[in-house]
Design an enzyme around this catalytic site. Structure first.
Site, mmCIF file in Angstrom:
data_model
loop_
_atom_site.group_PDB
_atom_site.id
_atom_site.type_symbol
_atom_site.label_atom_id
_atom_site.label_comp_id
_atom_site.label_asym_id
_atom_site.label_seq_id
_atom_site.Cartn_x
_atom_site.Cartn_y
_atom_site.Cartn_z
ATOM 1 C CB CYS A 80 2.570 -3.706 16.717
ATOM 2 S SG CYS A 80 4.296 -3.116 16.694
ATOM 3 C CD GLU A 111 10.936 -0.888 12.182
ATOM 4 O OE1 GLU A 111 10.023 -0.535 12.575
ATOM 5 O OE2 GLU A 111 11.892 -0.136 11.955
ATOM 6 C CB CYS A 151 2.077 7.304 3.800
ATOM 7 S SG CYS A 151 2.522 6.179 5.042
ATOM 8 C CB CYS A 181 -0.036 -2.641 13.584
ATOM 9 S SG CYS A 181 0.424 -2.199 12.037
ATOM 10 C CD GLU A 217 -2.722 -1.082 2.633
ATOM 11 O OE1 GLU A 217 -2.906 -0.120 3.149
ATOM 12 O OE2 GLU A 217 -3.135 -1.974 2.911
ATOM 13 C CB CYS A 246 5.131 -5.647 9.444
ATOM 14 S SG CYS A 246 6.226 -4.959 10.828
ATOM 15 C CB CYS A 278 -0.456 1.657 6.053
ATOM 16 S SG CYS A 278 -0.093 2.447 4.426
ATOM 17 C CB SER A 288 6.140 3.466 16.609
ATOM 18 O OG SER A 288 5.889 4.123 15.496
HETATM 19 N N1 SAH Z 1 7.156 0.223 11.427
HETATM 20 C C1 SAH Z 1 7.430 1.266 11.543
HETATM 21 C C2 SAH Z 1 6.614 2.061 10.541
HETATM 22 C C3 SAH Z 1 5.004 1.591 10.162
HETATM 23 S S1 SAH Z 1 3.649 1.934 11.164
HETATM 24 C C4 SAH Z 1 6.781 1.828 12.993
HETATM 25 O O1 SAH Z 1 6.245 1.050 13.793
HETATM 26 O O2 SAH Z 1 7.008 3.284 13.263
HETATM 27 C C5 SAH Z 1 3.207 3.527 11.127
HETATM 28 C C6 SAH Z 1 2.646 4.229 12.382
HETATM 29 O O3 SAH Z 1 1.369 3.718 12.394
HETATM 30 C C7 SAH Z 1 3.515 3.593 13.492
HETATM 31 O O4 SAH Z 1 3.505 4.594 14.499
HETATM 32 C C8 SAH Z 1 2.419 2.586 14.126
HETATM 33 O O5 SAH Z 1 2.655 2.265 15.340
HETATM 34 C C9 SAH Z 1 1.119 3.119 13.713
HETATM 35 N N2 SAH Z 1 -0.159 2.426 13.460
HETATM 36 C C10 SAH Z 1 -0.215 1.065 13.514
HETATM 37 N N3 SAH Z 1 -1.289 0.717 13.460
HETATM 38 C C11 SAH Z 1 -2.140 1.786 13.861
HETATM 39 C C12 SAH Z 1 -3.361 1.901 14.331
HETATM 40 N N4 SAH Z 1 -4.370 0.871 14.085
HETATM 41 N N5 SAH Z 1 -4.049 2.904 14.608
HETATM 42 C C13 SAH Z 1 -3.175 4.042 14.750
HETATM 43 N N6 SAH Z 1 -1.766 4.022 14.429
HETATM 44 C C14 SAH Z 1 -1.393 2.814 14.064
#
Ligand code: SAH
Length: 344
Positions: free
Chosen positions: A114, A158, A103, A117, A90, A110, A329, A212
């Site tokens: 988390c 990541e 973005c 996510c 995406e 990934c 995303c 994050s």
């Molecule tokens: N792996 C990297 C980048 C990808 S995620 C990272 O962890 O930073 C991009 C951002 O979106 C990160 O801050 C992640 O924690 C956040 N994110 C993921 N899922 C989310 C959700 N459901 N609601 C809000 N933020 C989210």
């Protein structure tokens, strides 16, 4: 197969020389690739023999639109691209007054796991190449017919778990013969891979690092983010201080607000303790609800923000763009995966 799209102009010069071609052909080739050509036929100023050689080496495989959603609210566009090997990723295009921002994803899936996510639900499939990272910017620009001035590496994956390709992408996207996007217009977001952060600090790039964080205490952070279990919040903040000491660049902390999990006054106070006296910016993100997850968006975002600001810490609440198209995303790719699973 030769991955021409991941080569720097200097590497393309060596490759052209191997084909018995002069160096200026490399610049022409790099410029064609930067425009998002879909076949060698479009490269009209290159000799036939060179175009045939490129085709022999695997040709130019463009990104193709698998799905595209346009927000009626703010013009945000979300692309689901199909890669040459059939995998999908995406990219989100956001339009701001100060310019167009994209973005991009760094991996197919990934590995970080988390809890909140959508991108990590199916695990990591593979790293994206530097050329695939770059093509997300090039093909978004081409499809939407506009110029992109800002890039955030905040999509699926990541980036520091794909360090070498991401580093190479930064060189390519910054190159004056290509898109020529300045480092200060690029942000990279990480869940906190400390070795990668230290490596990036050594490079002294002027990009913005986003961390994050999502919780200031180990119990909460480890429950939400498995990566924290082996590292811990103290070591993460120490890495952030080293990063700032080396680069002088303000770090941005991402904090997705989750009801009853990380949004208490105690956690705001703890976060303020950690960040007080450092050059930091906290970005509070109302959690995007993911279908598979029981976690809910917080209703205490403003109180949390006020508490941080009272302690002198800059905190903003992220404006939600594209909320009508699942623009966070991972969700579109996940939907496409699920509908395929249901069909089979
Ligand atoms: N792996 C990297 C980048 C990808 S995620 C990272 O962890 O930073 C991009 C951002 O979106 C990160 O801050 C992640 O924690 C956040 N994110 C993921 N899922 C989310 C959700 N459901 N609601 C809000 N933020 C989210």
């Amino acid at each position: 197969m030769t991955d021409l799209k991941s080569m720097t102009p200097e590497e393309l010069v060596s490759w052209c020389r191997l084909q018995g071609q002069p160096a200026f052909r490399a610049k022409q080739l790099f410029q064609w690739l930067s425009r998002g050509v879909t076949s060698t036929e479009e490269m009209t100023n290159l000799p036939k023999a060179l175009r045939a050689k490129i085709d022999q080496e695997g040709g130019i495989s463009p990104l193709t639109v698998e799905r595209k959603q346009v927000s009626k609210l703010d013009g945000t566009i979300k692309y689901l691209w199909r890669l040459a090997d059939g995998n999908c990723i995406e990219t989100v295009l956001m339009r701001y007054h100060h310019g167009n921002s994209v973005c991009i994803s760094s991996q197919v899936g990934c590995a970080m796991g988390c809890a909140f996510c959508a991108s990590t639900i199916g695990g990591k499939v593979r790293n994206l190449t530097a050329g695939e990272l770059l093509d997300q910017v090039i093909f978004t620009q081409k499809d939407a017919d506009l110029t992109i001035s800002n890039i955030v590496l905040m999509g699926i994956g990541e980036p520091l778990d794909n360090y070498d390709n991401v580093r190479r992408f930064l060189t390519l996207v910054h190159h004056p013969d290509g898109l020529n996007i300045g480092m200060r217009h690029i942000s990279l977001s990480t869940c906190g891979l400390i070795k990668g952060m230290d490596r990036l600090a050594e490079e002294g790039l002027q990009l913005t690092l986003s961390v994050s964080l999502h919780a200031p205490d180990d119990a909460t952070r480890s429950a939400l983010m498995p990566i924290n279990r082996g590292i811990g919040v103290e070591a993460l903040f120490a890495a952030c201080r080293r990063y700032f000491a080396k680069t002088g660049r303000r770090i941005s902390y991402e904090y997705a607000m989750i009801e009853g999990v990380n949004d208490t006054p105690q956690q705001a106070a703890l976060l303020a303790d950690q960040l007080e006296g450092t050059v930091a910016h906290v970005n509070l993100i109302p959690l995007n609800h993911v279908q598979e997850s029981p976690l809910r968006p917080s209703t205490h975002v403003s109180a949390f923000q006020r508490q941080l600001e009272k302690r002198g810490i800059t905190a903003t609440v992220r404006r939600r763009l594209g909320s009508d198209i699942d623009a966070s995303c991972g969700q579109l790719r996940r939907k496409a995966q699920k509908s395929r699973e249901e069909r089979t």
